[in-house]
Design an enzyme around this catalytic site. Structure first.
Site, short mmCIF file in Angstrom:
data_model
loop_
_atom_site.label_atom_id
_atom_site.label_comp_id
_atom_site.label_asym_id
_atom_site.label_seq_id
_atom_site.Cartn_x
_atom_site.Cartn_y
_atom_site.Cartn_z
N HIS A 299 0.87 -1.17 0.00
CA HIS A 299 0.00 0.00 0.00
C HIS A 299 0.91 1.23 0.00
O HIS A 299 1.68 1.41 0.93
CB HIS A 299 -0.86 -0.06 1.28
CG HIS A 299 -1.86 1.02 1.41
ND1 HIS A 299 -1.53 2.35 1.54
CD2 HIS A 299 -3.20 0.99 1.43
CE1 HIS A 299 -2.63 3.07 1.65
NE2 HIS A 299 -3.65 2.26 1.58
N HIS A 342 0.45 2.57 11.66
CA HIS A 342 1.63 3.44 11.61
C HIS A 342 1.61 4.50 12.69
O HIS A 342 0.60 4.72 13.37
CB HIS A 342 1.80 4.06 10.21
CG HIS A 342 0.82 5.15 9.86
ND1 HIS A 342 1.20 6.30 9.24
CD2 HIS A 342 -0.51 5.25 10.02
CE1 HIS A 342 0.15 7.06 9.02
NE2 HIS A 342 -0.90 6.46 9.50
N GLU A 348 -2.67 14.09 11.75
CA GLU A 348 -3.70 13.79 10.76
C GLU A 348 -5.10 14.06 11.33
O GLU A 348 -5.50 13.43 12.30
CB GLU A 348 -3.62 12.31 10.37
CG GLU A 348 -2.25 11.86 9.90
CD GLU A 348 -2.18 10.36 9.65
OE1 GLU A 348 -3.25 9.70 9.67
OE2 GLU A 348 -1.08 9.85 9.44
N TYR A 357 -15.05 4.46 5.39
CA TYR A 357 -13.61 4.49 5.13
C TYR A 357 -13.09 3.07 5.28
O TYR A 357 -13.54 2.32 6.15
CB TYR A 357 -12.95 5.44 6.13
CG TYR A 357 -11.44 5.50 6.06
CD1 TYR A 357 -10.81 5.90 4.88
CD2 TYR A 357 -10.66 5.19 7.15
CE1 TYR A 357 -9.43 5.97 4.81
CE2 TYR A 357 -9.28 5.26 7.10
CZ TYR A 357 -8.66 5.66 5.93
OH TYR A 357 -7.30 5.72 5.87
N HIS A 375 -5.46 12.09 14.79
CA HIS A 375 -4.32 11.26 15.17
C HIS A 375 -3.10 12.18 15.15
O HIS A 375 -2.53 12.44 14.09
CB HIS A 375 -4.15 10.08 14.22
CG HIS A 375 -5.37 9.20 14.15
ND1 HIS A 375 -5.75 8.54 13.01
CD2 HIS A 375 -6.30 8.88 15.09
CE1 HIS A 375 -6.85 7.83 13.26
NE2 HIS A 375 -7.21 8.04 14.50
N HIS A 381 -1.92 4.40 15.13
CA HIS A 381 -3.26 4.14 14.61
C HIS A 381 -3.18 3.23 13.40
O HIS A 381 -2.11 2.81 12.98
CB HIS A 381 -3.99 5.45 14.30
CG HIS A 381 -3.30 6.32 13.29
ND1 HIS A 381 -2.22 7.12 13.61
CD2 HIS A 381 -3.50 6.50 11.97
CE1 HIS A 381 -1.81 7.77 12.54
NE2 HIS A 381 -2.57 7.40 11.52
FE FE2 Z 1 -2.55 7.80 9.45
#
Ligand code: FE2
Length: 445
Positions: A299, A342, A348, A357, A375, A381
């Site tokens: 990804h 991550h 964010e 989502y 975040h 998260h």
């Molecule tokens: Fe993120």
């Protein structure tokens, strides 16, 4: 016909050809033939008895590639106004944000509650948090809005540009540069200092705003992607010149260094008959985003989904990025396809325009349209347990992700919540539980 019906009819009559296309172009537009001078910006007498005025969005001397300014030809110069006096800031807050201690916890909010009757877009703005310092022109603020009345007053923001992300209900931005409709799934940008009024195309309107105190948003460099892709420049639409000739009292509200100031003009300041330049409002349909991703494995980092970026003085480090998670195909082989777990040096704020989502379960008490999650820097998260379990075992056939439209304001500094956001009834309790029950699978002999 009601005001809403009249506006809808007006907007339905607009086509793509009614707008000026291209990001950052040197546009020019006149609503009356002959209003725009040619060959010079400030003739001894501007055409048709108009006043010539420059609006500078960058310093006069910034490099040509970054320089933003427009020339406006108007019935009266902007200078013709009485003194501003302070007025209540409502629920608007501005950097530096000092009402709460910066919070390392992951936070998530439900949508804003319904507003009181007669709440216009400006009164409906509610600041969640932000960072930087408005007097230093650094950082950003995250606002949400929920309105049920059209503005009659005119607003401008000296503190930054406003990136408006409608989530429910269409907006008609009546700006100095002309008319700009923005519906859910589209974004609208009002540059620093541009006067505008928000009228509603539906009974109510809800959405998000990134107030960018820093350098104006620009398209990201494409590097090895090549000359095309992501948000294509030609899909950004600026309004054609349109003016209102209104004599009589008009309230004009000005946001300046965090406070709202008001003055009653004896005319409408939306009286620009012609203009040219590149410091202009625009809209962009997020469904036109050309999504680029992996066609082999893994990804990619979500920076590949950047629509607009506000650069900082450090190359590659944005003050704030606007990122969209648009419908796309996932085809990665031997790949955990949802966003990975991550921790990020950037902070964010995520919102949801429609649907769901792909890293979070939808539904009541989850990540819902009109809600948002924060975040902050280095907070861990990623997918919830349900998403992890499913994505770890699902058969990896090509899969279309087309059940939602999510976005992110990603910023270089932590987003510090306002007091009202930290204490809000619509702040979800127990967001951490999303990541509970992620079982241990490691069993060494
Ligand atoms: Fe993120």
């Amino acid at each position: 016909m009601s005001g809403i019906d009249q506006r809808r009819k007006l907007v339905d009559g607009l086509t793509e050809e009614s707008f000026l296309s291209g990001f950052g172009n040197e546009h020019s537009s006149e609503s009356v033939a002959g209003a725009l001078p040619h060959g010079r910006n400030s003739p001894q007498r501007a055409p048709l008895g108009l006043y010539a005025e420059q609006l500078s969005g960058t310093a006069f001397t910034e490099p040509r590639a970054h320089n933003r300014r427009s020339w406006l030809y108007r019935i009266r110069p902007s200078a013709a106004h009485p003194a501003y006096v302070r007025t209540d800031n409502g629920r608007l807050r501005t950097a530096p944000f000092t009402e709460t201690a910066p919070d390392p916890n992951r936070l998530r909010w439900n949508p804003l509650p319904d507003p009181a009757p007669g709440t216009d877009w400006l009164a409906g703005l509610w600041t969640l948090g932000g960072n930087g310092d408005v007097t230093q022109r650094t950082g950003m603020a995250v606002h949400l809005y929920h309105a049920n009345a059209s503005m009659e007053r005119v607003f401008s923001d000296a503190d930054g540009e406003l990136l408006i992300v409608p989530e429910r209900g269409g907006l008609l931005l009546v700006t100095e540069f002309g008319l700009l409709p923005a519906r859910p799934g589209e974004i609208a940008l009002v540059p620093r200092g541009v006067r505008f009024r928000v009228e509603l195309l539906d009974e109510s309107a809800r959405g998000y705003v990134c107030e960018n105190y820093g350098q104006p948003f620009q398209l990201p460099d494409l590097g090895l992607i090549g000359a095309n892709g992501l948000a294509n420049a030609r899909d950004f639409l600026a309004p054609a010149a349109a003016y209102e000739d209104v004599e009589g009292p008009v309230e004009v509200v000005n946001k300046f260094c965090g406070n709202l100031w008001t003055a009653t003009y004896d005319h409408s300041p939306l009286d620009v008959v012609a203009w040219h330049g590149n410091h202009v409002p625009y809209v962009y349909d997020l469904h036109r985003f050309n999504v680029i991703g992996s066609i082999s494995y893994d990804h990619p980092d979500p920076s590949i989904f950047t629509v607009l970026t506000s650069p900082s003085d450090t190359p590659g480090l944005a003050g704030v990025d606007f990122v969209v998670f648009a419908p796309r195909w996932l085809v990665g082989e031997d790949t955990f396809r949802p966003p990975y777990f991550h921790r990020n040096v950037m902070s964010e704020y995520m919102g949801l325009i429609e649907g769901a989502y792909d890293a979070k379960a939808a539904g009541e008490g989850g990540f819902v349209p009109g809600g948002g999650s924060l975040h902050n820097m280095m907070s861990a998260h990623g997918p919830d347990r349900e998403t992890f379990d499913r994505a770890s075992s699902v058969e990896l056939t090509p899969q279309k992700v087309d059940n939602g439209l999510a976005f992110m304001f990603e910023t270089r500094w932590p987003v510090i919540a306002t007091g009202q956001a930290a204490k809000a009834d619509h702040l979800q309790k127990g967001y951490d539980s999303v990541w509970q029950g992620l079982e241990r699978h490691f069993r060494p002999q």
